[in-house]
Design a protein around this motif. Structure first.
Motif, PDB file in Angstrom:
ATOM      1  N   THR A   1       0.857  -1.185   0.000  1.00 42.41           N
ATOM      2  CA  THR A   1       0.000   0.000   0.000  1.00 42.41           C
ATOM      3  C   THR A   1       0.892   1.234   0.000  1.00 42.41           C
ATOM      4  OG1 THR A   1      -0.098   0.187   2.419  1.00 42.41           O
ATOM      5  CG2 THR A   1      -1.697  -1.293   1.344  1.00 42.41           C
ATOM      6  N   GLN A   2       0.270   2.398  -0.112  1.00 42.17           N
ATOM      7  CA  GLN A   2       1.051   3.628  -0.126  1.00 42.17           C
ATOM      8  C   GLN A   2       1.824   3.846   1.161  1.00 42.17           C
ATOM      9  OE1 GLN A   2       1.652   6.070  -2.507  1.00 42.17           O
ATOM     10  NE2 GLN A   2       0.825   4.526  -3.882  1.00 42.17           N
ATOM     11  N   ASP A   3       1.327   3.268   2.263  1.00 39.92           N
ATOM     12  CA  ASP A   3       1.983   3.516   3.547  1.00 39.92           C
ATOM     13  C   ASP A   3       2.312   2.237   4.309  1.00 39.92           C
ATOM     14  OD1 ASP A   3      -0.580   2.765   4.123  1.00 39.92           O
ATOM     15  OD2 ASP A   3      -1.015   4.393   5.514  1.00 39.92           O
ATOM     16  N   GLY A   4       2.287   1.080   3.625  1.00 44.63           N
ATOM     17  CA  GLY A   4       2.612  -0.137   4.345  1.00 44.63           C
ATOM     18  C   GLY A   4       2.238  -1.393   3.586  1.00 44.63           C
ATOM     19  N   LEU A   5       1.522  -2.296   4.272  1.00 45.07           N
ATOM     20  CA  LEU A   5       1.178  -3.591   3.697  1.00 45.07           C
ATOM     21  C   LEU A   5      -0.219  -4.020   4.143  1.00 45.07           C
ATOM     22  CD1 LEU A   5       4.498  -5.570   4.404  1.00 45.07           C
ATOM     23  CD2 LEU A   5       3.641  -4.942   2.133  1.00 45.07           C
ATOM     24  N   ALA A   6      -0.823  -4.866   3.342  1.00 45.19           N
ATOM     25  CA  ALA A   6      -2.034  -5.583   3.725  1.00 45.19           C
ATOM     26  C   ALA A   6      -1.903  -6.981   3.144  1.00 45.19           C
ATOM     27  CB  ALA A   6      -3.290  -4.881   3.200  1.00 45.19           C
TER      28      ALA A   6
ATOM     29  N   GLY B   1       4.566   5.592  14.776  1.00 47.17           N
ATOM     30  CA  GLY B   1       3.782   6.227  13.734  1.00 47.17           C
ATOM     31  C   GLY B   1       2.964   5.279  12.901  1.00 47.17           C
ATOM     32  N   TYR B   2       3.191   3.973  13.046  1.00 48.45           N
ATOM     33  CA  TYR B   2       2.433   2.973  12.300  1.00 48.45           C
ATOM     34  C   TYR B   2       1.416   2.288  13.214  1.00 48.45           C
ATOM     35  CZ  TYR B   2       5.628   3.277   8.332  1.00 48.45           C
ATOM     36  OH  TYR B   2       6.345   3.726   7.252  1.00 48.45           O
TER      37      TYR B   2
ATOM     38  N   GLY C   1       0.135   0.257   8.504  1.00 50.28           N
ATOM     39  CA  GLY C   1       0.161   1.539   7.820  1.00 50.28           C
ATOM     40  C   GLY C   1       0.005   2.700   8.778  1.00 50.28           C
ATOM     41  N   ARG C   2       0.001   3.879   8.195  1.00 57.24           N
ATOM     42  CA  ARG C   2      -0.272   5.097   8.978  1.00 57.24           C
ATOM     43  C   ARG C   2      -1.786   5.295   8.935  1.00 57.24           C
ATOM     44  NH1 ARG C   2       4.585   7.415  10.128  1.00 57.24           N
ATOM     45  NH2 ARG C   2       6.343   6.796   8.799  1.00 57.24           N
ATOM     46  N   SER C   3      -2.442   4.523   9.772  1.00 54.86           N
ATOM     47  CA  SER C   3      -3.876   4.321   9.651  1.00 54.86           C
ATOM     48  C   SER C   3      -4.657   4.960  10.786  1.00 54.86           C
ATOM     49  CB  SER C   3      -4.192   2.817   9.631  1.00 54.86           C
ATOM     50  OG  SER C   3      -3.406   2.148   8.674  1.00 54.86           O
ATOM     51  N   ALA C   4      -5.901   5.312  10.475  1.00 58.39           N
ATOM     52  CA  ALA C   4      -6.893   5.630  11.498  1.00 58.39           C
ATOM     53  C   ALA C   4      -7.781   4.403  11.670  1.00 58.39           C
ATOM     54  CB  ALA C   4      -7.729   6.835  11.082  1.00 58.39           C
ATOM     55  N   VAL C   5      -8.257   4.192  12.905  1.00 60.88           N
ATOM     56  CA  VAL C   5      -9.100   3.040  13.204  1.00 60.88           C
ATOM     57  C   VAL C   5     -10.376   3.537  13.890  1.00 60.88           C
ATOM     58  CG1 VAL C   5      -9.219   0.738  14.248  1.00 60.88           C
ATOM     59  CG2 VAL C   5      -7.015   1.641  13.470  1.00 60.88           C
ATOM     60  N   PRO C   6     -11.316   4.096  13.118  1.00 57.62           N
ATOM     61  CA  PRO C   6     -12.578   4.543  13.715  1.00 57.62           C
ATOM     62  C   PRO C   6     -13.390   3.348  14.206  1.00 57.62           C
ATOM     63  CG  PRO C   6     -12.634   4.803  11.326  1.00 57.62           C
ATOM     64  CD  PRO C   6     -11.242   4.410  11.677  1.00 57.62           C
ATOM     65  N   ARG C   7     -14.062   3.547  15.342  1.00 57.55           N
ATOM     66  CA  ARG C   7     -14.849   2.479  15.959  1.00 57.55           C
ATOM     67  C   ARG C   7     -16.281   2.949  16.155  1.00 57.55           C
ATOM     68  NH1 ARG C   7     -11.152  -1.310  17.729  1.00 57.55           N
ATOM     69  NH2 ARG C   7      -8.988  -0.550  17.832  1.00 57.55           N
TER      70      ARG C   7
ATOM     71  N   ARG D   1     -14.862  -1.982  13.815  1.00 52.27           N
ATOM     72  CA  ARG D   1     -13.671  -1.154  13.646  1.00 52.27           C
ATOM     73  C   ARG D   1     -13.260  -1.199  12.184  1.00 52.27           C
ATOM     74  NH1 ARG D   1     -12.647  -5.436  12.119  1.00 52.27           N
ATOM     75  NH2 ARG D   1     -11.175  -7.046  12.800  1.00 52.27           N
ATOM     76  N   ASP D   2     -12.988  -0.021  11.655  1.00 53.65           N
ATOM     77  CA  ASP D   2     -12.545   0.104  10.278  1.00 53.65           C
ATOM     78  C   ASP D   2     -11.089   0.549  10.277  1.00 53.65           C
ATOM     79  OD1 ASP D   2     -15.196  -0.368   9.095  1.00 53.65           O
ATOM     80  OD2 ASP D   2     -15.702   1.563   9.994  1.00 53.65           O
ATOM     81  N   VAL D   3     -10.405   0.326   9.175  1.00 51.98           N
ATOM     82  CA  VAL D   3      -9.005   0.723   9.030  1.00 51.98           C
ATOM     83  C   VAL D   3      -8.889   1.498   7.727  1.00 51.98           C
ATOM     84  CG1 VAL D   3      -6.615  -0.051   8.962  1.00 51.98           C
ATOM     85  CG2 VAL D   3      -8.308  -1.379  10.246  1.00 51.98           C
ATOM     86  N   VAL D   4      -8.507   2.764   7.817  1.00 47.19           N
ATOM     87  CA  VAL D   4      -8.430   3.629   6.641  1.00 47.19           C
ATOM     88  C   VAL D   4      -7.163   4.464   6.727  1.00 47.19           C
ATOM     89  CG1 VAL D   4     -10.945   3.735   6.477  1.00 47.19           C
ATOM     90  CG2 VAL D   4      -9.724   5.510   7.747  1.00 47.19           C
ATOM     91  N   PRO D   5      -6.655   4.945   5.575  1.00 45.47           N
ATOM     92  CA  PRO D   5      -5.539   5.889   5.646  1.00 45.47           C
ATOM     93  C   PRO D   5      -5.934   7.090   6.503  1.00 45.47           C
ATOM     94  CG  PRO D   5      -5.885   5.137   3.393  1.00 45.47           C
ATOM     95  CD  PRO D   5      -7.041   4.641   4.187  1.00 45.47           C
TER      96      PRO D   5
END
Length: 499
Positions: free
Chosen positions: A161-166, A199-200, A238-244, A254-258
């Motif tokens: 991904t742009q900021d890591g891996l999945a 930061g990750y 990644g450098r992710s936000a995890v909204p719940r 829980r979602d995982v988004v940039p």
């Protein structure tokens, strides 16, 4: 399972194929293994799956995986990893085969004792000091690298991904991320321990089980509370936000988004609770401990139902040509897989029509109820193309194997709309009440388990109160599409004309 996207035509009742399958799935070099000249030559084994004969291994049943990965901050470097496999033997084993390729193996232990190991095809073959008898617990520890760089020889399950891996391990790439028994018929519990730099954020299947901060970074731990197939494993770094948020009945979501896209993507994320409620009305309680969507800034060309955390491309939600109804129906497709394919896993890969057919069915039903896109119109179009699909890809329950070097090519139209067409015909044949009872009984009876085509056809006959063997034989295995019950005017075009 895997859902390739299509782009809808304005004003059309169904989507138009996109012809753009962009597999950004990665792979790298074969594992390095110690060779003991005195031992017999290792051979790759398998459980004889018709489509992937070398996947899975006989002689043991995996009960749990504990996977540890250390991410350096670069998605082009191998991840040091430790895989611990708890299993129970079912036969005498002079050697133990694990599915594994594409990464250096440094050491292997069985019950704490070092053992010899060598590679054979895409197997890692272990030789214990003495043969293992049946019926005993065994712990296998493999210290290895998990390489996220592709080669022509191997496709890894890691997606950059742009900021890591999945991860996208379907259908046979899980063993190129970690060693194991890489077949959906052998489900197990999973623990993930992912160490990442400052930061990750790391997220995996299941529920969080703590964080540990050290000088080398933070280790994020997750555990599943239901068994899972290896091809459904998911790790996001990644450098992710995890909204719940909460779903129906207080289900934790829980979602995982940039992180940079959190506000932009929130209108889509907040639709998940209602989608879950809609699916629960159709088939019964959501089968797992949590759910959410992983939106990755990556180029894959598909979406994937990794268990409790479905993988989506960011551009599905940001490109203006995708209407809202279409995006939501794709979200429901992957959600439906949590029941059909994840909770109830296929016995063999030839049973994938049960997964994709049902997910496509509820995708179409959702579009009908929420966006006035009639299922009947979509099924009529599918019926016209069905003979072409069967010729190109085989009948739904006996799909042709993958093209050389294109293992994702088993995911052809015959297992999507072609298999949803079988379900439509079944509803026409036995009536809506019996059909809906079948769906709910299927996911309840085989929850957390494995089931195949014979199980489904037997259950359908039981619920219908009559033998449906002839119906299913024609619809699932016939070269030509049978007449559609209730629609004698429907015709399937000759393959040349339909194409």
């Amino acid at each position: 399972m895997l859902r390739t996207r299509t782009t809808p035509r304005p004003g059309a009742s169904g989507p138009k194929p996109s012809h753009r399958l962009r597999t950004a799935v990665l792979a790298s070099a074969a594992c390095l293994c110690l060779v003991a000249a005195s031992a017999p030559a290792p051979t790759p084994l398998g459980i004889g799956d018709r489509l992937f004969p070398h996947l899975g291994n006989p002689g043991y049943d995996v009960t749990a995986y504990d996977l540890a990965f250390t991410y350096s901050g670069s998605n082009g470097k191998p991840l040091p990893a430790v895989t611990v496999i708890d299993a129970r033997t079912t036969d005498w084993l002079e050697q133990v085969n694990l599915d594994h390729a594409h990464g250096t193996v440094r050491s292997v232990e069985i019950d704490g004792e070092p053992v010899e190991f060598r590679s054979a095809g895409e197997d890692l073959v272990l030789t214990p000091a003495t043969p293992l008898p049946p019926g005993i617990p065994v712990r296998i520890t493999v210290r290895h690298d998990s390489d996220p760089v592709s080669t022509e020889e191997y496709q890894s399950g890691w997606v950059p991904t742009q900021d890591g891996l999945a991860m996208a391990n379907q259908a046979d790439a899980g063993h190129r991320v970690f060693p194991g028994n890489d077949h959906p018929s052998d489900k197990a519990m999973f623990t993930f321990r992912i160490t990442v730099p400052e930061g990750y954020t790391a997220v995996a299947n299941g529920l969080p089980a703590g964080q540990t901060r050290r000088a080398a970074g933070t280790t994020w731990t997750y555990r599943t509370t239901h068994p899972m197939a290896t091809e459904l494993a998911q790790v996001s770094i990644g450098r992710s936000a995890v909204p719940r948020r909460s779903g129906p009945g207080g289900l934790p979501l829980r979602d995982v988004v940039p992180a940079k896209d959190r506000e932009r993507l929130e209108p889509w994320l907040r639709r998940t609770p209602d989608q879950i409620a809609w699916m629960q009305e159709k088939v019964g309680p959501y089968p797992f401990e949590t759910y959410g969507v992983l939106i990755a800034e990556a180029r894959t060309g598909f979406e994937l139902e990794t268990q409790t955390l479905s993988l989506f491309e960011r551009e599905l939600f940001t490109r203006s040509e995708y209407p809202e109804w279409y995006v939501e129906s794709i979200m429901v497709h992957e959600l439906a897989h949590q029941w059909f394919g994840d909770s109830v896993s296929p016995r063999t890969w030839s049973d994938l029509w049960l997964n994709e057919g049902h997910a496509t069915w509820y995708e179409a039903l959702y579009a009908e109820e929420k966006a006035d896109r009639p299922v009947e119109a979509r099924m009529k179009a599918a019926y016209r193309a069905s003979d072409t699909w069967r010729k190109a890809g085989g009948p739904p329950a006996e799909p042709k194997g993958a093209e050389p070097g294109e293992k994702l090519s088993i995911f052809r139209p015959n297992v999507y709309d072609g298999s949803a067409l079988v379900l439509y015909a079944l509803r026409q044949e036995i009536g809506r009440p019996a059909f809906e009872r079948l769906q709910r009984t299927w996911v309840r009876t085989y929850r957390d388990g494995v089931a195949g085509t014979a199980d489904f056809t037997r259950l359908a006959s039981d619920i219908a109160g009559r033998d449906l063997d002839g119906f299913f034989r024609a619809w699932l295995y016939g070269e030509k599409t049978p007449p559609m019950p209730g629609h004698p005017d429907w015709h399937s075009a000759a393959p040349a004309a339909a194409s």
